[in-house]
Design a protein around this motif. Structure first.
Motif, PDB file in Angstrom:
ATOM      1  N   SER A   8      32.834  18.830  49.624  1.00 47.66           N
ATOM      2  CA  SER A   8      32.758  19.807  48.533  1.00 47.66           C
ATOM      3  C   SER A   8      33.367  19.274  47.239  1.00 47.66           C
ATOM      4  O   SER A   8      33.050  19.768  46.160  1.00 47.66           O
ATOM      5  CB  SER A   8      33.456  21.104  48.925  1.00 47.66           C
ATOM      6  N   CYS A   9      34.244  18.262  47.361  1.00 48.96           N
ATOM      7  CA  CYS A   9      34.932  17.768  46.167  1.00 48.96           C
ATOM      8  C   CYS A   9      35.386  16.327  46.366  1.00 48.96           C
ATOM      9  O   CYS A   9      35.809  15.956  47.465  1.00 48.96           O
ATOM     10  CB  CYS A   9      36.135  18.666  45.879  1.00 48.96           C
ATOM     11  N   GLY A  20      28.805  21.026  45.130  1.00 43.95           N
ATOM     12  CA  GLY A  20      30.030  20.249  45.209  1.00 43.95           C
ATOM     13  C   GLY A  20      30.335  19.627  43.853  1.00 43.95           C
ATOM     14  O   GLY A  20      29.449  19.466  43.011  1.00 43.95           O
ATOM     15  N   VAL A  21      31.594  19.272  43.653  1.00 47.97           N
ATOM     16  CA  VAL A  21      32.032  18.756  42.350  1.00 47.97           C
ATOM     17  C   VAL A  21      32.822  17.461  42.512  1.00 47.97           C
ATOM     18  O   VAL A  21      33.669  17.344  43.397  1.00 47.97           O
ATOM     19  CB  VAL A  21      32.898  19.804  41.611  1.00 47.97           C
ATOM     20  N   MET A  22      32.519  16.516  41.649  1.00 49.37           N
ATOM     21  CA  MET A  22      33.281  15.281  41.533  1.00 49.37           C
ATOM     22  C   MET A  22      34.122  15.389  40.262  1.00 49.37           C
ATOM     23  O   MET A  22      33.607  15.713  39.193  1.00 49.37           O
ATOM     24  CB  MET A  22      32.342  14.077  41.437  1.00 49.37           C
ATOM     25  N   SER A  23      35.404  15.133  40.394  1.00 50.54           N
ATOM     26  CA  SER A  23      36.346  15.199  39.289  1.00 50.54           C
ATOM     27  C   SER A  23      36.825  13.780  38.989  1.00 50.54           C
ATOM     28  O   SER A  23      37.322  13.102  39.884  1.00 50.54           O
ATOM     29  CB  SER A  23      37.514  16.093  39.708  1.00 50.54           C
ATOM     30  N   LYS A  83      45.044  22.823  50.075  1.00 52.11           N
ATOM     31  CA  LYS A  83      43.939  23.676  49.602  1.00 52.11           C
ATOM     32  C   LYS A  83      42.879  23.873  50.682  1.00 52.11           C
ATOM     33  O   LYS A  83      42.364  24.979  50.848  1.00 52.11           O
ATOM     34  CB  LYS A  83      43.329  23.034  48.348  1.00 52.11           C
ATOM     35  N   VAL A  84      42.540  22.818  51.439  1.00 53.64           N
ATOM     36  CA  VAL A  84      41.496  22.947  52.472  1.00 53.64           C
ATOM     37  C   VAL A  84      42.039  23.540  53.763  1.00 53.64           C
ATOM     38  O   VAL A  84      41.273  23.962  54.625  1.00 53.64           O
ATOM     39  CB  VAL A  84      40.766  21.614  52.754  1.00 53.64           C
ATOM     40  N   ILE A  95      36.750  25.686  43.139  1.00 53.98           N
ATOM     41  CA  ILE A  95      35.727  24.817  43.735  1.00 53.98           C
ATOM     42  C   ILE A  95      36.011  24.567  45.208  1.00 53.98           C
ATOM     43  O   ILE A  95      35.118  24.629  46.050  1.00 53.98           O
ATOM     44  CB  ILE A  95      35.667  23.481  42.956  1.00 53.98           C
ATOM     45  N   ILE A  96      37.266  24.303  45.529  1.00 52.47           N
ATOM     46  CA  ILE A  96      37.651  23.931  46.893  1.00 52.47           C
ATOM     47  C   ILE A  96      38.025  25.180  47.687  1.00 52.47           C
ATOM     48  O   ILE A  96      38.772  26.024  47.213  1.00 52.47           O
ATOM     49  CB  ILE A  96      38.835  22.952  46.871  1.00 52.47           C
TER      50      ILE A  96
END
Length: 190
Positions: free
Chosen positions: A96-97, A134-137, A45-46, A21-22
């Motif tokens: 994005s997250c 984008g994703v919310m965890s 990660k970013v 995702i990221i």
């Protein structure tokens, strides 16, 4: 590629999803900084051109995370001493997250917990900040006082999200005792 070592921790399972995702140069939010492990993971990660906004209401979370960020020489992190429900005051760009770990700060005062009202406010504001796809965890720890109430509130809200605009996935351990953590992923459709 980072791989989860075990699937007995919801935070490790979460990384399996987040890996795809990221991307480098993304802007992301750690909505519940805690001891800084997710903040450091997200910052790496970013990459150096990406950005991590990390929130917590406890000074000790800021101190703990700051040490980890400094040790790793990460310059793409902004640590914010404020509640996640105020993320829209600090973050202006699409992200994005967004990562949440609900509950309390490990090895700290268990009386200071995330709460249903501010968590729901943060989730709603976070969904507005998410870019398409984008994703919310949301890792939900419910084994403490107030935890089940927060879990139920999060589920009640996320079950009402319009499937034309959002996908909501639940991952949980079904053979563990004592209210094992659960993971919700919310994708904002593109």
């Amino acid at each position: 590629m980072l791989r989860a070592k075990y699937i007995n921790k919801v935070t490790e399972v979460n990384k399996i999803y987040l890996e795809n995702i990221i991307n480098e140069d993304d802007v992301v939010i750690d909505a519940t900084m805690g001891n800084g492990y997710d903040t450091v993971y997200l910052a790496k990660k970013v990459g150096p051109k990406g950005k991590v906004y990390a929130f917590d209401v406890q000074e000790e979370a800021i101190k703990s995370t700051s040490k980890k960020v400094d040790r790793e020489e990460l310059e793409n992190v902004e640590l914010i001493l404020d509640g996640h429900q105020n993320m829209d005051k600090y973050v202006q760009e699409e992200v994005s997250c967004i990562v949440f770990n609900l509950g309390y700060l490990p090895r700290a005062k268990h009386q200071i917990i995330t709460k249903s009202d501010t968590t729901l406010e943060a989730i709603k504001k976070g969904l507005d900040l998410l870019k398409p796809n984008g994703v919310m965890s949301i890792a939900i720890y419910s084994g403490h006082e107030g935890g089940m109430e927060e879990k139920n509130a999060v589920y009640e809200f996320t079950q009402t999200l319009d499937q034309n605009y959002f996908n909501v996935l639940c991952t949980k351990f079904i053979n563990q005792i004592n209210n094992p953590p659960e993971l919700l992923l919310i994708e904002k459709k593109g």
